[in-house]
Design an enzyme around this catalytic site. Sequence first.
Site, short mmCIF file in Angstrom:
data_model
loop_
_atom_site.label_atom_id
_atom_site.label_comp_id
_atom_site.label_asym_id
_atom_site.label_seq_id
_atom_site.Cartn_x
_atom_site.Cartn_y
_atom_site.Cartn_z
N SER A 129 18.83 -19.89 -5.95
CA SER A 129 18.02 -20.83 -5.17
C SER A 129 18.07 -22.26 -5.66
O SER A 129 17.52 -23.16 -5.00
CB SER A 129 16.56 -20.36 -5.11
OG SER A 129 16.42 -19.31 -4.17
N LYS A 132 19.17 -24.91 -3.14
CA LYS A 132 18.30 -25.64 -2.21
C LYS A 132 18.15 -27.11 -2.58
O LYS A 132 17.79 -27.94 -1.73
CB LYS A 132 16.93 -24.95 -2.14
CG LYS A 132 16.99 -23.54 -1.55
CD LYS A 132 15.62 -22.90 -1.49
CE LYS A 132 15.69 -21.53 -0.82
NZ LYS A 132 16.20 -20.46 -1.70
N SER A 193 10.48 -22.20 -2.42
CA SER A 193 11.90 -21.82 -2.41
C SER A 193 12.26 -21.04 -1.16
O SER A 193 13.01 -20.05 -1.21
CB SER A 193 12.24 -21.01 -3.67
OG SER A 193 13.63 -20.90 -3.83
#
Length: 474
Positions: A129, A132, A193
Site C-alpha cells: 500500500s 498509494k 489506505s
Amino acid sequence: MTHNSFFVIIKIMNDKFLQKIKAARPYFIPALIALEAVFLLIVIAFTLHVVSLRNIRPPLSLSQSESASISLIRQKAQKDALGASLRTIPYESAERRLSLTAGSAILIDAETGAILYKKNADEKIPPASMTKLVVMYIVFKEIASARISYDDIVPLPKECWAKNMPPDSSLMFLSSGQTVTVKELLTGLAVASGNDAAVALAYYISGSVPAFVERMNAEIKALGLSETHFVEPSGYDERNITTAAEFAAFSRRYVTDFPDSINLFHSCREIYYPLSKNLSAQNAAKYGDSLAVHQKNTNPLLGLLDGVDGLKTGFIYESGYNLALTAKRDGRRYISVTMKGAGKGSRQGQANRVKDGTALMEMAFASYDIFRDKTPPECTIRVLASKTKSAKLVCAPSSVSLTIPIEYRGRVSKRVSIPPYIFGEQKAGSVFGRVEYYCGDDVIASFPLILDRNTKSCGALTRAIDRFSARFIK
C-alpha cells in the site's frame, strides 16, 4: 671594364655614401632619443595596461533579461540538487550499527538526499500500500496544474465500490450513490489506505485503471527510478515492485514537491466515512452519521514518536510489513523506508515497524545535523580580450544544504578555486571555478561556479595585447 676601373667605381660610390652619412650625423642622436622615447612610452603604456588589468573593476549590473537567464540556470541546478537521486556521505559513524527486524531498509536526509543508513536497500520488493503515495503524487500534480481541485465531486463507478474490492482489502467504504470529493478520497488514501479510493481516483484522473497505471509508470520513469514498476494503483498486487532506496528517493521528491500533503493528509489521526453529507438525501435523513466507519491512521508511529507526521504503511504477504516514515524536528526532516518487515500477524508486524522506525529516526536526530549556506560565494573575475572587463562567478545551486555528523557542527569550511582571468567571448552559465565544502579534511560537497553573463570579444589588436599581458597577471 678593367679590374682597376671596377675598384675606381666602388671607391666613388663609397665616398658618396660616407658623405651622406656625415651629412646625416647631426640627426642620429635626436632619432635615437625619439626611438628611446617611443619605446619608453610603449613600456609605460603596457605597464599601465597590465596594472589596469590586475585591478578588477566591479562588474556592471545585469540587465533584467541577463538576471532572469542566470536565475533560471541556478534554479535548475537547485532543482537537480533536490531531485530524486540519493547520495552517500563520505564519512562513517559508529551510530549506524543498528539491529533491525526489517529485511530491507534505508534512512535519508529529506533535504539533501544523503544516505545515512542502508540494509539490502536495492532488493526488489512489492511496495504494497505504499503504492498509494504515487497515486497521491499524481493527484497533487493534477491539482497544481489546475486540471482538478480538492472540491471536485468524483463519480464512483462500480469498479471502486468497496464490495467489489479484492478480499482483505483496506477500504474507505465507497459505495453506490455516495457523494465524495477529491480531498476526501486523498484522506481515505492517507489514513485508511483505501484500495477503493485508489481505484476511484484512477478512474477520475485517467478514465480507467490501465491508463492511470501507465501514467504512474511514466511519472516514476521521469524521476529516474528504473527499478520501480506498477501494474495497479492500490498496492494489492505483488507484481508491483520497487526497492527501499528508490521508494525513499520517491518519498523525498513527494514531500519536497508537495509539503502541504503532510499537514493536510498524512498527519491526520483518523477518518470517519461515510458521513451524512456523503449519502443521498434519503439515506442522510434516515441514517445521519451512523453509517460512518471510524478508522485510525495505519501509521503506528504517528503520535507515538516525536516529530513523526507521515507517510504510509503497506502490507501483503509477499512484501512483509512495509513502512515509509518521515519525521521533522527543529527544521530537520528525515525519511526512512523499511520493507520485508517480520511479524506473525499484524500486532507483531506493527510492533516491529515501531521498533525499526524508532531506531532509525532516533539515530538520525542524535547523530546528524544540517549545514546551510544560503549565500554561497560570488566572485568577481577579470575578463581579458573582451569588451566586458569583468563579470561574476556565482554558485550553482543558489543555496547549499549539507548533512554532517553532529560532532562536525561548526567545523564546516569552504574553499573557492577560480582562475586569475577568463578570456574573450564566453557564455553565461559556463563553469570557471568551484567551491568545495570540508568537514575536517573530508570534501563533503563540491559545486560549480558559473559565469553570470555573456561576454563579448574585442578587436584583434586588443586581443593580441591582452594575450601577451596575461602572462603578467596572477
